[in-house]
Scaffold this motif. Structure first.
Motif, short mmCIF file in Angstrom:
data_model
loop_
_atom_site.label_atom_id
_atom_site.label_comp_id
_atom_site.label_asym_id
_atom_site.label_seq_id
_atom_site.Cartn_x
_atom_site.Cartn_y
_atom_site.Cartn_z
N HIS A 37 -11.47 17.17 1.07
CA HIS A 37 -10.83 16.11 1.86
C HIS A 37 -11.64 14.81 1.89
O HIS A 37 -11.66 14.10 2.90
CB HIS A 37 -10.56 16.61 3.28
N LEU A 38 -12.31 14.51 0.79
CA LEU A 38 -13.12 13.29 0.69
C LEU A 38 -12.28 12.06 1.01
O LEU A 38 -11.21 11.87 0.45
CB LEU A 38 -13.70 13.18 -0.72
N GLY A 39 -12.81 11.21 1.89
CA GLY A 39 -12.03 10.07 2.37
C GLY A 39 -12.27 8.76 1.66
O GLY A 39 -11.46 7.83 1.79
N SER A 40 -13.38 8.63 0.91
CA SER A 40 -13.71 7.36 0.25
C SER A 40 -14.38 7.63 -1.09
O SER A 40 -15.14 8.59 -1.23
CB SER A 40 -14.66 6.52 1.13
N LYS A 66 -2.78 11.87 -1.40
CA LYS A 66 -1.50 12.06 -0.70
C LYS A 66 -0.99 13.48 -0.88
O LYS A 66 -0.58 14.15 0.08
CB LYS A 66 -0.48 11.05 -1.21
N ASP A 67 -1.01 13.96 -2.13
CA ASP A 67 -0.51 15.31 -2.41
C ASP A 67 -1.37 16.38 -1.75
O ASP A 67 -0.91 17.52 -1.55
CB ASP A 67 -0.46 15.54 -3.92
N SER A 68 -2.63 16.05 -1.45
CA SER A 68 -3.54 17.02 -0.83
C SER A 68 -3.47 16.98 0.70
O SER A 68 -4.26 17.64 1.36
CB SER A 68 -4.98 16.73 -1.29
N GLU A 71 -4.17 12.20 5.67
CA GLU A 71 -3.35 11.42 6.61
C GLU A 71 -3.25 9.97 6.16
O GLU A 71 -2.20 9.34 6.31
CB GLU A 71 -3.97 11.50 8.00
N ARG A 72 -4.34 9.43 5.63
CA ARG A 72 -4.38 8.03 5.20
C ARG A 72 -4.89 7.95 3.77
O ARG A 72 -5.63 8.83 3.32
CB ARG A 72 -5.31 7.22 6.11
N PRO A 73 -4.57 6.86 3.08
CA PRO A 73 -5.10 6.68 1.72
C PRO A 73 -6.62 6.54 1.72
O PRO A 73 -7.26 6.35 2.76
CB PRO A 73 -4.42 5.38 1.25
N LEU A 74 -7.17 6.59 0.52
CA LEU A 74 -8.62 6.51 0.34
C LEU A 74 -9.12 5.08 0.45
O LEU A 74 -8.44 4.12 0.05
CB LEU A 74 -8.99 7.03 -1.06
N LEU A 75 -10.32 4.94 0.99
CA LEU A 75 -11.07 3.71 0.79
C LEU A 75 -11.67 3.77 -0.61
O LEU A 75 -12.30 4.77 -0.99
CB LEU A 75 -12.18 3.58 1.82
N ILE A 76 -11.47 2.71 -1.39
CA ILE A 76 -12.04 2.62 -2.74
C ILE A 76 -13.04 1.47 -2.74
O ILE A 76 -12.66 0.30 -2.62
CB ILE A 76 -10.96 2.37 -3.81
N GLY A 77 -14.33 1.81 -2.84
CA GLY A 77 -15.38 0.81 -2.71
C GLY A 77 -16.01 0.45 -4.03
O GLY A 77 -15.88 1.17 -5.03
N ILE A 78 -16.73 -0.68 -4.03
CA ILE A 78 -17.40 -1.16 -5.23
C ILE A 78 -18.50 -2.14 -4.84
O ILE A 78 -18.38 -2.86 -3.84
CB ILE A 78 -16.38 -1.82 -6.18
N ASP A 79 -19.59 -2.16 -5.60
CA ASP A 79 -20.70 -3.09 -5.34
C ASP A 79 -20.39 -4.44 -5.96
O ASP A 79 -20.96 -4.81 -6.98
CB ASP A 79 -22.00 -2.54 -5.95
N GLN A 80 -19.49 -5.19 -5.34
CA GLN A 80 -19.05 -6.44 -5.94
C GLN A 80 -19.80 -7.63 -5.33
O GLN A 80 -19.36 -8.26 -4.39
CB GLN A 80 -17.55 -6.64 -5.76
N GLU A 81 -20.97 -7.90 -5.92
CA GLU A 81 -21.77 -9.03 -5.46
C GLU A 81 -21.57 -10.26 -6.33
O GLU A 81 -22.10 -11.33 -6.04
CB GLU A 81 -23.26 -8.65 -5.46
N SER A 350 -0.62 1.59 3.95
CA SER A 350 0.15 2.84 3.89
C SER A 350 0.15 3.41 2.48
O SER A 350 -0.32 2.79 1.53
CB SER A 350 1.59 2.56 4.32
N TRP A 351 0.73 4.60 2.37
CA TRP A 351 0.89 5.20 1.04
C TRP A 351 1.78 4.34 0.16
O TRP A 351 1.55 4.22 -1.05
CB TRP A 351 1.47 6.61 1.17
N ASP A 352 2.80 3.73 0.74
CA ASP A 352 3.66 2.84 -0.03
C ASP A 352 2.88 1.65 -0.56
O ASP A 352 3.14 1.15 -1.67
CB ASP A 352 4.83 2.34 0.82
N ASP A 353 1.90 1.17 0.22
CA ASP A 353 1.10 0.03 -0.22
C ASP A 353 0.25 0.38 -1.44
O ASP A 353 0.12 -0.41 -2.37
CB ASP A 353 0.18 -0.44 0.91
N VAL A 354 -0.35 1.57 -1.44
CA VAL A 354 -1.28 1.92 -2.52
C VAL A 354 -0.59 2.59 -3.71
O VAL A 354 -1.19 2.72 -4.78
CB VAL A 354 -2.43 2.82 -2.01
N LEU A 355 0.65 3.03 -3.51
CA LEU A 355 1.38 3.69 -4.58
C LEU A 355 2.71 2.98 -4.83
O LEU A 355 3.77 3.62 -4.96
CB LEU A 355 1.62 5.16 -4.24
N SER A 356 2.66 1.66 -4.90
CA SER A 356 3.88 0.89 -5.13
C SER A 356 4.45 1.23 -6.50
O SER A 356 3.75 1.71 -7.40
CB SER A 356 3.58 -0.60 -5.04
#
Length: 559
Positions: A37-40, A66-68, A71-81, A350-356
């Protein structure tokens, strides 16, 4: 076998951000999202090819979550400096994203409003491919010129200036729908130890930290719109905590200072706990799994572990055991989880936002349009960032007749694990040196040859003899890269100056601006600074010395 409920395990998964390997979604990260259940998730250079590929893997990750039953989509992070390609994650397939100046180059423009615009443009690119969390801005005040890991990643050595730029960058990311994360709390600037390799110890008192290190963070967390997240670094501050506990594991730093004294209620994430300052017992580290638990006990909301699947699973199981035994309060963890949930609500949607259902053709059309507008902004920013420290009156260069330009660039060396890794960049799988010139310096040579077609490019090194400088040389461009830490570059420079006689010489600090501290012949030299060795910074530099365009940047540190 853990006796924790499914609900508890789902909660625990929200308190981690893990990385994975490869340009496709790996079985390891699938297991972590589906079974733990990793969140990010953090993306790194090893995951990135081009915009379409990144968008694809993020959609796969989100659909899996979502299929797993997340409750909420993942945070997707990156070292964007931004800036140095090894720090900022640029798309490696041609120029599929627009490179913009990094921290010190942005500060060199003297224009915080431009920093906001650049960061907003960067955020729009990230958001379009599905990235919603940027581990930026760097809020460290670079008060130690010997700092091996911050340097040009900082906006300067003046706390007020750093505050202005970090605030602008945070606003820019936020306006583009990407959560910023100021780092490395409570300040990694006044040390010459790299926490990737060992534990830095900063011996300042609380009042000294208040006067310098904490100033930018204070502005970011106490303003009308507190920054969405803060990254805590791995440095010891015995004058603050009374011992050498790393800040990322210290309740005195996170709970007492950041939460109680500074009243910060956003998300706190650790720097990667696989850095040797935490992971390596020979450096005094407690180990990754124990470090994860201590970071959560200290008040962090999210523990970051970037690289190793076995450590990912071990960390989760260590937290399972701590919750089961009561060593870690589940109620406190759930309260912390509400901060993570708020961050997701604010920046992921929402899921609709990340899976348009947007088609690839529609995405590519929008992406191309965004690149076009961002390219103009990038050019303006780089032109404003190029600095001529002395000798501006000698520009632009006038190389007449049959005279040639001679370009010297240093052989590439690894600076630190945050900026580049020589083993990964310079060597093939057999361990042989692959390219000692470096792609950026080859681009610089190409750009110079557009103005001076007969220009020659020499890669110099610590064991190379100086080639004879012949009478047909009309100007010399000599590039340095952190020569204050590589004295062989200064030695080679001195040899060149002694032999080149009256030939005009342009000196370029292509990374940190501290290269020429000390006596240098200023009569016939020009000294410029690009603050980074990106192709775009070099294009602006060539415009300064040959076309007289730009060059009004200022060096944001004392040299």
């Amino acid at each position: 076998m853990s006796s924790l409920s499914e609900t508890a395990k789902r909660e625990i998964g929200q308190h981690f951000v893990f990385g994975f390997h490869g340009h496709e979604v790996s079985d390891d990260i699938k297991t972590l999202i589906r079974d733990y259940h990793l969140g990010s998730v953090i993306l790194m250079k090893r995951n990135v090819q081009d915009a379409r590929q990144v968008r694809t893997i993020i959609r796969v990750l989100q659909k899996l979550a979502k299929d797993s039953g997340h409750e909420r989509p993942l945070l997707i992070g990156i070292d964007q400096e931004n800036g140095e390609a090894g720090v900022s994650i640029q798309f490696t397939n041609g120029r599929d994203s627009i490179v913009c100046p990094g921290a010190m180059a942005l500060a060199a423009t003297g224009d915080p409003d431009l920093a906001l615009k650049v960061s907003a443009a960067t955020a729009r690119e990230l958001k379009m491919v599905g990235i919603n969390w940027a581990y930026s801005p760097v809020a460290d005040v670079n008060s130690d010129s010997r700092n091996p890991v911050i340097g040009v990643r900082s906006y300067g050595d003046d706390p007020k200036d750093v505050s202005r730029y970090t605030s602008s960058v945070a606003q820019g990311f936020t306006s583009g729908g990407v959560a910023p994360s100021a780092k490395h709390f409570p300040g990694h600037g006044d040390t010459h130890v790299d926490s990737h390799l060992a534990l830095p110890v900063i011996t300042k008192s609380k009042s000294e930290l208040d006067a310098t290190e904490l100033v930018p963070f204070d502005v970011l967390v106490r303003g009308p719109s507190p920054i969405a997240s803060i990254m805590v670094g791995h440095m010891a501050l015995p004058g603050l905590t009374g011992d050498n506990t790393p800040a990322s594991l210290s309740p005195k730093v996170i709970k007492e200072l950041l939460r109680n004294q500074m009243n910060y209620d956003g998300v706190v994430v650790t720097d990667c706990l696989e850095m040797d300052a935490i992971a390596e017992p020979l450096q005094g580290g407690c180990g990754v799994e124990e470090g994860v638990l201590r970071s959560l006990l200290a008040g962090s909301d999210v523990a970051m572990v970037c690289h190793t699947f076995e450590r990912h699973v071990g960390s989760l199981k260590r937290v399972y055991a701590a919750v089961e035994s009561g060593e870690l309060s589940y109620d406190e963890l759930a309260a912390s989880g509400r901060r993570v949930a708020k961050l997701k609500n604010d920046f992921v949607g929402s899921w609709d936002d990340v899976l348009s259902d947007e088609t690839e053709e529609a995405f590519q059309s929008k992406w191309n349009g965004l690149k076009k507008s961002n390219l103009e902004l990038s050019k303006v920013a780089y032109q404003k960032s190029s600095a001529v420290v002395w000798g501006a009156e000698k520009l632009p260069l006038n190389v007449g007749g049959q005279k040639k330009v001679l370009l010297f660039t240093p052989t590439m060396e690894s600076l630190n694990r945050a900026v580049d890794d020589a083993d990964g960049v310079l060597k093939d799988r057999s361990g042989r040196l692959r390219n000692t010139a470096g792609a950026s310096y080859l681009a610089l040579a190409s750009e110079i040859q557009k103005r001076a077609p007969t220009a020659r490019h020499i890669v110099y090194s610590s064991n190379a003899n100086l080639e004879e400088i012949t009478d047909d040389i009309g100007a010399i461009v000599f590039v340095l890269r952190n020569a204050d830490r590589s004295p062989w570059q200064r030695a080679y420079l001195n040899q060149m100056l002694a032999q080149s006689k009256e030939i005009p010489v342009v000196l370029l600090a292509s990374c940190g601006p501290y290269d020429l501290v000390g006596e240098v012949d200023r009569v016939r030299t020009v000294f410029a600074a690009s603050f980074e060795f990106t192709r775009e910074a070099f294009e602006a530099f060539v415009g300064v010395i040959f076309d007289g365009i730009g060059g009004q940047g200022r060096v944001p540190v004392v040299v």
